[in-house]
Motif scaffolding. Structure first.
Motif, short mmCIF file in Angstrom:
data_model
loop_
_atom_site.label_atom_id
_atom_site.label_comp_id
_atom_site.label_asym_id
_atom_site.label_seq_id
_atom_site.Cartn_x
_atom_site.Cartn_y
_atom_site.Cartn_z
N MET A 56 0.85 -1.20 0.00
CA MET A 56 0.00 0.00 0.00
C MET A 56 0.88 1.25 0.00
O MET A 56 1.79 1.35 0.81
N THR A 57 0.62 2.13 -0.93
CA THR A 57 1.47 3.33 -1.03
C THR A 57 1.14 4.30 0.09
O THR A 57 0.09 4.22 0.71
N SER A 58 2.03 5.24 0.28
CA SER A 58 1.86 6.19 1.38
C SER A 58 0.69 7.16 1.17
O SER A 58 -0.10 7.40 2.07
N LYS A 59 0.56 7.68 -0.02
CA LYS A 59 -0.50 8.67 -0.26
C LYS A 59 -1.49 8.13 -1.30
O LYS A 59 -1.12 7.43 -2.23
N LEU A 60 -2.73 8.57 -1.12
CA LEU A 60 -3.73 8.30 -2.16
C LEU A 60 -4.11 9.67 -2.68
O LEU A 60 -4.76 10.46 -1.99
N TRP A 61 -3.64 9.98 -3.88
CA TRP A 61 -3.91 11.30 -4.47
C TRP A 61 -5.15 11.22 -5.34
O TRP A 61 -5.18 10.41 -6.29
N LEU A 62 -6.13 12.07 -5.09
CA LEU A 62 -7.33 12.13 -5.93
C LEU A 62 -7.20 13.34 -6.85
O LEU A 62 -7.01 14.47 -6.38
N ILE A 63 -7.28 13.07 -8.15
CA ILE A 63 -7.21 14.16 -9.12
C ILE A 63 -8.49 14.14 -9.96
O ILE A 63 -9.21 13.13 -9.99
N THR A 85 4.98 9.39 -4.94
CA THR A 85 4.70 9.23 -3.51
C THR A 85 3.38 8.53 -3.24
O THR A 85 2.95 8.48 -2.10
N GLY A 86 2.75 8.02 -4.27
CA GLY A 86 1.50 7.33 -3.97
C GLY A 86 0.78 6.82 -5.18
O GLY A 86 1.32 6.77 -6.28
N LEU A 87 -0.47 6.47 -4.92
CA LEU A 87 -1.35 6.01 -5.98
C LEU A 87 -2.19 7.22 -6.42
O LEU A 87 -2.82 7.88 -5.60
N VAL A 88 -2.14 7.48 -7.73
CA VAL A 88 -2.87 8.66 -8.24
C VAL A 88 -4.13 8.18 -8.95
O VAL A 88 -4.06 7.44 -9.93
N VAL A 89 -5.27 8.59 -8.41
CA VAL A 89 -6.55 8.11 -8.92
C VAL A 89 -7.34 9.28 -9.51
O VAL A 89 -7.58 10.28 -8.83
N TRP A 90 -7.74 9.09 -10.73
CA TRP A 90 -8.46 10.14 -11.48
C TRP A 90 -9.96 9.87 -11.40
O TRP A 90 -10.43 8.84 -11.91
N LEU A 91 -10.69 10.76 -10.76
CA LEU A 91 -12.15 10.65 -10.72
C LEU A 91 -12.67 11.23 -12.03
O LEU A 91 -12.43 12.40 -12.34
N LYS A 92 -13.38 10.39 -12.76
CA LYS A 92 -13.68 10.75 -14.14
C LYS A 92 -15.17 10.65 -14.49
O LYS A 92 -15.61 9.68 -15.11
#
Ligand code: S3P
Length: 171
Positions: free
Chosen positions: A1-8, A96-103
């Protein structure tokens, strides 16, 4: 599990609301880059744009992304819709994390989109063409920044958060 969950994602795509749900679900704190900027500047976002201009806002945003990326703990991060404009931000988020795109679809963004507190939309009578213009200019950058995208149409924010929580935990 990555440190940050980035929501873009675009304005009104649900980053803050999904972030809140994810934070409740995971037990990791939610940090919202817009809130951090407002706190640091002691001004609202429209005031920052009006007084200092968009470039100043973008540097504050990049400083915030770098500050959050430098924190060691696990965090859920809701970014502003334009955080992906800066190449360094895109790189830092991915590193630094998992980057998840809300689309969500553009049509649903236009239907839901609120101009309140959003200087990039204010004063544009034709919201549909303004959203489309921003989308066209940015979609390749969301694509470049994201590890994965989550279609949002026909999904509650809670369902989206559950889906992302599972993906974040996956080995
Ligand atoms: C912006 C999105 C806003 C805020 C600012 C600029 C953008 O955040 O950072 O108004 O450039 O798309 P939200 O995506 O949370 O509305």
């Amino acid at each position: 599990m990555t440190s940050k969950l980035w929501l873009i994602g675009m304005m009104s795509s649900g980053k803050t609301k999904v972030g809140r749900r994810l934070s409740e679900r995971s037990g990791f704190p939610l940090v919202d880059t817009d809130d951090q900027i407002v706190e640091q500047a002691g001004m609202t976002i429209p005031q920052i744009f009006a007084t200092h201009g968009e470039p100043a806002f973008r540097s504050m945003e990049s400083e915030e992304v770098a500050r959050i990326a430098g924190r060691s703990e696990r965090l859920v991060v809701a970014t502003g819709g334009g955080a992906i404009l800066d190449k360094a931000n895109r790189t830092l988020m991915r590193e630094t994390g998992l980057v998840v795109w809300l689309k969500p679809s553009i049509a649903s963004l236009i239907a839901k989109g609120k101009t309140k507190n959003r200087p990039l939309l204010l004063g544009h009578a034709d919201l549909a063409s303004r959203y489309t213009e921003i989308w066209e200019a940015r979609k390749h950058l969301y694509e470049e920044a994201a590890h994965m995208s989550i279609p949002m149409d026909g999904k509650t924010r809670r369902q989206a958060a559950e889906e992302i929580w599972r993906l974040w935990q996956a080995p």
